[in-house]
Scaffold this motif. Structure first.
Motif, PDB file in Angstrom:
ATOM      1  N   LEU A 107       2.909  18.128  -3.106  1.00 29.09           N
ATOM      2  CA  LEU A 107       2.395  17.924  -4.451  1.00 29.09           C
ATOM      3  C   LEU A 107       1.105  17.124  -4.409  1.00 29.09           C
ATOM      4  O   LEU A 107       0.923  16.274  -3.535  1.00 29.09           O
ATOM      5  CB  LEU A 107       3.434  17.168  -5.300  1.00 29.09           C
ATOM      6  N   ARG A 108       0.236  17.381  -5.353  1.00 31.69           N
ATOM      7  CA  ARG A 108      -1.013  16.623  -5.464  1.00 31.69           C
ATOM      8  C   ARG A 108      -1.120  16.112  -6.899  1.00 31.69           C
ATOM      9  O   ARG A 108      -1.243  16.900  -7.840  1.00 31.69           O
ATOM     10  CB  ARG A 108      -2.206  17.497  -5.074  1.00 31.69           C
ATOM     11  N   ILE A 109      -1.062  14.797  -7.021  1.00 33.18           N
ATOM     12  CA  ILE A 109      -1.019  14.154  -8.327  1.00 33.18           C
ATOM     13  C   ILE A 109      -2.382  13.535  -8.635  1.00 33.18           C
ATOM     14  O   ILE A 109      -2.865  12.683  -7.879  1.00 33.18           O
ATOM     15  CB  ILE A 109       0.062  13.047  -8.354  1.00 33.18           C
ATOM     16  N   PRO A 110      -3.026  13.947  -9.741  1.00 35.64           N
ATOM     17  CA  PRO A 110      -4.311  13.330 -10.107  1.00 35.64           C
ATOM     18  C   PRO A 110      -4.096  11.918 -10.653  1.00 35.64           C
ATOM     19  O   PRO A 110      -3.165  11.675 -11.424  1.00 35.64           O
ATOM     20  CB  PRO A 110      -4.852  14.266 -11.188  1.00 35.64           C
ATOM     21  N   THR A 111      -4.934  10.977 -10.222  1.00 29.51           N
ATOM     22  CA  THR A 111      -4.882   9.600 -10.734  1.00 29.51           C
ATOM     23  C   THR A 111      -6.309   9.098 -10.913  1.00 29.51           C
ATOM     24  O   THR A 111      -7.271   9.735 -10.466  1.00 29.51           O
ATOM     25  CB  THR A 111      -4.148   8.643  -9.767  1.00 29.51           C
ATOM     26  N   GLY A 112      -6.433   7.932 -11.529  1.00 29.57           N
ATOM     27  CA  GLY A 112      -7.746   7.341 -11.715  1.00 29.57           C
ATOM     28  C   GLY A 112      -8.408   6.946 -10.410  1.00 29.57           C
ATOM     29  O   GLY A 112      -9.640   6.761 -10.362  1.00 29.57           O
ATOM     30  N   GLU A 113      -7.626   6.818  -9.316  1.00 22.39           N
ATOM     31  CA  GLU A 113      -8.179   6.493  -8.007  1.00 22.39           C
ATOM     32  C   GLU A 113      -8.462   7.741  -7.181  1.00 22.39           C
ATOM     33  O   GLU A 113      -8.910   7.642  -6.047  1.00 22.39           O
ATOM     34  CB  GLU A 113      -7.205   5.584  -7.238  1.00 22.39           C
ATOM     35  N   GLY A 114      -8.214   8.895  -7.763  1.00 22.43           N
ATOM     36  CA  GLY A 114      -8.378  10.143  -7.035  1.00 22.43           C
ATOM     37  C   GLY A 114      -7.030  10.799  -6.792  1.00 22.43           C
ATOM     38  O   GLY A 114      -5.976  10.294  -7.213  1.00 22.43           O
ATOM     39  N   SER A 146      -4.439  11.723   0.691  1.00 23.59           N
ATOM     40  CA  SER A 146      -4.812  11.150  -0.599  1.00 23.59           C
ATOM     41  C   SER A 146      -6.262  10.684  -0.579  1.00 23.59           C
ATOM     42  O   SER A 146      -6.911  10.644   0.468  1.00 23.59           O
ATOM     43  CB  SER A 146      -3.894   9.962  -0.932  1.00 23.59           C
ATOM     44  N   ALA A 147      -6.767  10.309  -1.748  1.00 23.58           N
ATOM     45  CA  ALA A 147      -8.152   9.863  -1.884  1.00 23.58           C
ATOM     46  C   ALA A 147      -8.406   8.621  -1.017  1.00 23.58           C
ATOM     47  O   ALA A 147      -7.499   7.820  -0.777  1.00 23.58           O
ATOM     48  CB  ALA A 147      -8.447   9.542  -3.351  1.00 23.58           C
ATOM     49  N   PRO A 148      -9.643   8.436  -0.536  1.00 21.70           N
ATOM     50  CA  PRO A 148      -9.959   7.286   0.313  1.00 21.70           C
ATOM     51  C   PRO A 148     -10.174   5.984  -0.444  1.00 21.70           C
ATOM     52  O   PRO A 148     -10.576   4.981   0.137  1.00 21.70           O
ATOM     53  CB  PRO A 148     -11.257   7.732   1.007  1.00 21.70           C
ATOM     54  N   SER A 149      -9.888   5.960  -1.713  1.00 20.75           N
ATOM     55  CA  SER A 149     -10.149   4.794  -2.559  1.00 20.75           C
ATOM     56  C   SER A 149      -9.377   3.560  -2.082  1.00 20.75           C
ATOM     57  O   SER A 149      -8.196   3.641  -1.735  1.00 20.75           O
ATOM     58  CB  SER A 149      -9.752   5.121  -4.009  1.00 20.75           C
ATOM     59  N   ARG A 150     -10.061   2.410  -2.097  1.00 21.99           N
ATOM     60  CA  ARG A 150      -9.431   1.134  -1.744  1.00 21.99           C
ATOM     61  C   ARG A 150      -9.809   0.064  -2.764  1.00 21.99           C
ATOM     62  O   ARG A 150     -10.679  -0.772  -2.510  1.00 21.99           O
ATOM     63  CB  ARG A 150      -9.865   0.678  -0.350  1.00 21.99           C
ATOM     64  N   PRO A 151      -9.176   0.067  -3.932  1.00 20.32           N
ATOM     65  CA  PRO A 151      -9.453  -0.994  -4.901  1.00 20.32           C
ATOM     66  C   PRO A 151      -8.967  -2.335  -4.356  1.00 20.32           C
ATOM     67  O   PRO A 151      -8.175  -2.382  -3.407  1.00 20.32           O
ATOM     68  CB  PRO A 151      -8.653  -0.561  -6.128  1.00 20.32           C
ATOM     69  N   PRO A 152      -9.421  -3.446  -4.919  1.00 22.59           N
ATOM     70  CA  PRO A 152      -9.002  -4.767  -4.430  1.00 22.59           C
ATOM     71  C   PRO A 152      -7.491  -4.948  -4.502  1.00 22.59           C
ATOM     72  O   PRO A 152      -6.855  -4.594  -5.496  1.00 22.59           O
ATOM     73  CB  PRO A 152      -9.729  -5.738  -5.364  1.00 22.59           C
ATOM     74  N   LEU A 153      -6.933  -5.518  -3.442  1.00 20.62           N
ATOM     75  CA  LEU A 153      -5.495  -5.778  -3.456  1.00 20.62           C
ATOM     76  C   LEU A 153      -5.132  -6.854  -4.475  1.00 20.62           C
ATOM     77  O   LEU A 153      -4.058  -6.810  -5.070  1.00 20.62           O
ATOM     78  CB  LEU A 153      -5.034  -6.192  -2.055  1.00 20.62           C
ATOM     79  N   ALA A 206      -4.643  -2.866  -9.715  1.00 19.03           N
ATOM     80  CA  ALA A 206      -5.070  -1.480  -9.515  1.00 19.03           C
ATOM     81  C   ALA A 206      -3.984  -0.625  -8.861  1.00 19.03           C
ATOM     82  O   ALA A 206      -3.798   0.542  -9.226  1.00 19.03           O
ATOM     83  CB  ALA A 206      -6.345  -1.438  -8.674  1.00 19.03           C
ATOM     84  N   TYR A 207      -3.268  -1.192  -7.906  1.00 13.72           N
ATOM     85  CA  TYR A 207      -2.253  -0.389  -7.211  1.00 13.72           C
ATOM     86  C   TYR A 207      -1.034  -0.155  -8.090  1.00 13.72           C
ATOM     87  O   TYR A 207      -0.401   0.903  -8.004  1.00 13.72           O
ATOM     88  CB  TYR A 207      -1.883  -1.050  -5.878  1.00 13.72           C
ATOM     89  N   ALA A 208      -0.706  -1.100  -8.935  1.00 17.91           N
ATOM     90  CA  ALA A 208       0.381  -0.884  -9.895  1.00 17.91           C
ATOM     91  C   ALA A 208       0.009   0.223 -10.872  1.00 17.91           C
ATOM     92  O   ALA A 208       0.836   1.088 -11.210  1.00 17.91           O
ATOM     93  CB  ALA A 208       0.706  -2.183 -10.637  1.00 17.91           C
ATOM     94  N   ARG A 209      -1.237   0.207 -11.337  1.00 19.69           N
ATOM     95  CA  ARG A 209      -1.681   1.261 -12.256  1.00 19.69           C
ATOM     96  C   ARG A 209      -1.696   2.614 -11.549  1.00 19.69           C
ATOM     97  O   ARG A 209      -1.355   3.649 -12.149  1.00 19.69           O
ATOM     98  CB  ARG A 209      -3.061   0.922 -12.818  1.00 19.69           C
ATOM     99  N   TRP A 210      -2.075   2.615 -10.270  1.00 13.65           N
ATOM    100  CA  TRP A 210      -2.061   3.858  -9.487  1.00 13.65           C
ATOM    101  C   TRP A 210      -0.637   4.405  -9.388  1.00 13.65           C
ATOM    102  O   TRP A 210      -0.402   5.601  -9.628  1.00 13.65           O
ATOM    103  CB  TRP A 210      -2.643   3.587  -8.094  1.00 13.65           C
ATOM    104  N   LEU A 211       0.330   3.539  -9.063  1.00 13.95           N
ATOM    105  CA  LEU A 211       1.713   3.998  -8.959  1.00 13.95           C
ATOM    106  C   LEU A 211       2.269   4.423 -10.308  1.00 13.95           C
ATOM    107  O   LEU A 211       3.078   5.358 -10.383  1.00 13.95           O
ATOM    108  CB  LEU A 211       2.584   2.905  -8.328  1.00 13.95           C
TER     109      LEU A 211
END
Length: 279
Positions: free
Chosen positions: A32-39, A92-99, A103-108
């Motif tokens: 599956l490929r899920i679109p998100t704001g991080e890619g 998945s996208a190569p995006s690395r927002p700040p830990l 951002a990672y909670a919003r991604w999940l």
């Protein structure tokens, strides 16, 4: 060339090996490929569609193949969703927002919504353990069980091994293999396929250099879901004694297993995690 690889050729070789592993996945799976704001996020789904959902989050420098020895057992009881974490050597996208952000909670959030899941058990290892904890402390209503293998963000993060690893890398392929053995704690003939895969990735992949934020005691004390933490006594990346001590103090209902002779790579926990998730 993607910012997370050292070269296009190296990225292509990692992706080629990954596609081979996906074709050899031990149980039927949906890609599956899920679109998100991080890619886009790549997810490998296995097990009955109506079974309880379990989210699998791998560590740094890895992808969904980390779970290939576990999924045949887990997929008998659960609908497993193995994610390729963004910014890592998967699909998945190569995006690395700040830990140190949400951002990672919003991604999940977006991944779960794309999968049609309201809440799920989460299994995470190393960086994936940090991501799982971050999500559980920010979105407690969306996590039913939390199984963490050598998780970051609890015990002191060690840096001394990095200097040794960098020196070993100067020795070429042999040096890379020696540094991988030191980092993982794996050094047996049976572990050779795992070591070869990790060595290939870290020859061509640029790992994160950002220190994992430490979770404050107050955030840990708010955890009410069942929690399993498994750490290796010889982990060279995280202080396992500190991890175990903090979890026992702040999350007294948690189950904490310390494996004295094990390093950072914790294998063979399939049945332990199964029993925990089924309780």
């Amino acid at each position: 060339m993607s910012a997370i690889y050292t070269s296009e050729a190296g990225a292509s070789e990692i992706q080629r090996r990954y596609q081979e592993a996906l074709r050899a996945w031990p149980v039927p799976a949906e890609q599956l490929r899920i679109p998100t704001g991080e890619g886009e996020t790549f997810v490998l789904a296995s097990g009955p569609r109506d079974a309880p959902p379990v989210l699998l989050l791998h560590g740094s420098g890895a992808n969904t193949t980390m779970w290939q020895d576990d999924v045949a057992s887990w997929a008998q009881h659960f609908r497993t969703y193995a994610l390729d974490v963004i910014g890592e050597p998967g699909l998945s996208a190569p995006s690395r927002p700040p830990l140190a952000s949400d951002a990672y909670a919003r991604w999940l959030d977006e991944v779960l919504e794309g999968l049609g899941i309201g809440s799920a058990a989460v299994v995470g290892t190393s960086l994936g353990g940090w991501l799982a904890l971050d999500y559980a402390t920010r979105r407690p209503e969306r996590v039913t069980h939390l199984a963490l293998l050598c998780p970051g963000g609890l015990g002191r993060q060690k840096w001394g091994w990095i200097a040794r690893a960098l020196l070993l890398r100067l020795l070429g392929r042999r040096g890379v293999h020696r540094s991988v053995r030191a980092a993982t704690g794996l050094d047996s003939p049976q572990a050779r396929p795992v070591l070869d895969q990790v060595a290939l990735i870290f020859t061509h992949f640029k790992p994160r250099t950002e220190r994992l934020p430490i979770f404050p005691d107050g955030a840990l004390r708010r955890l009410t879901v069942p929690v399993l933490v498994v750490v290796g006594g010889r982990d060279v990346l995280f202080d396992s004694a500190d991890t175990a001590r903090r979890v026992r103090r702040c999350v007294p209902h948690a189950t904490v297993n310390v494996l004295p002779e094990v390093g950072h790579a914790i294998l063979g926990q399939t049945d332990t995690v199964t029993r925990f998730l089924r309780d």
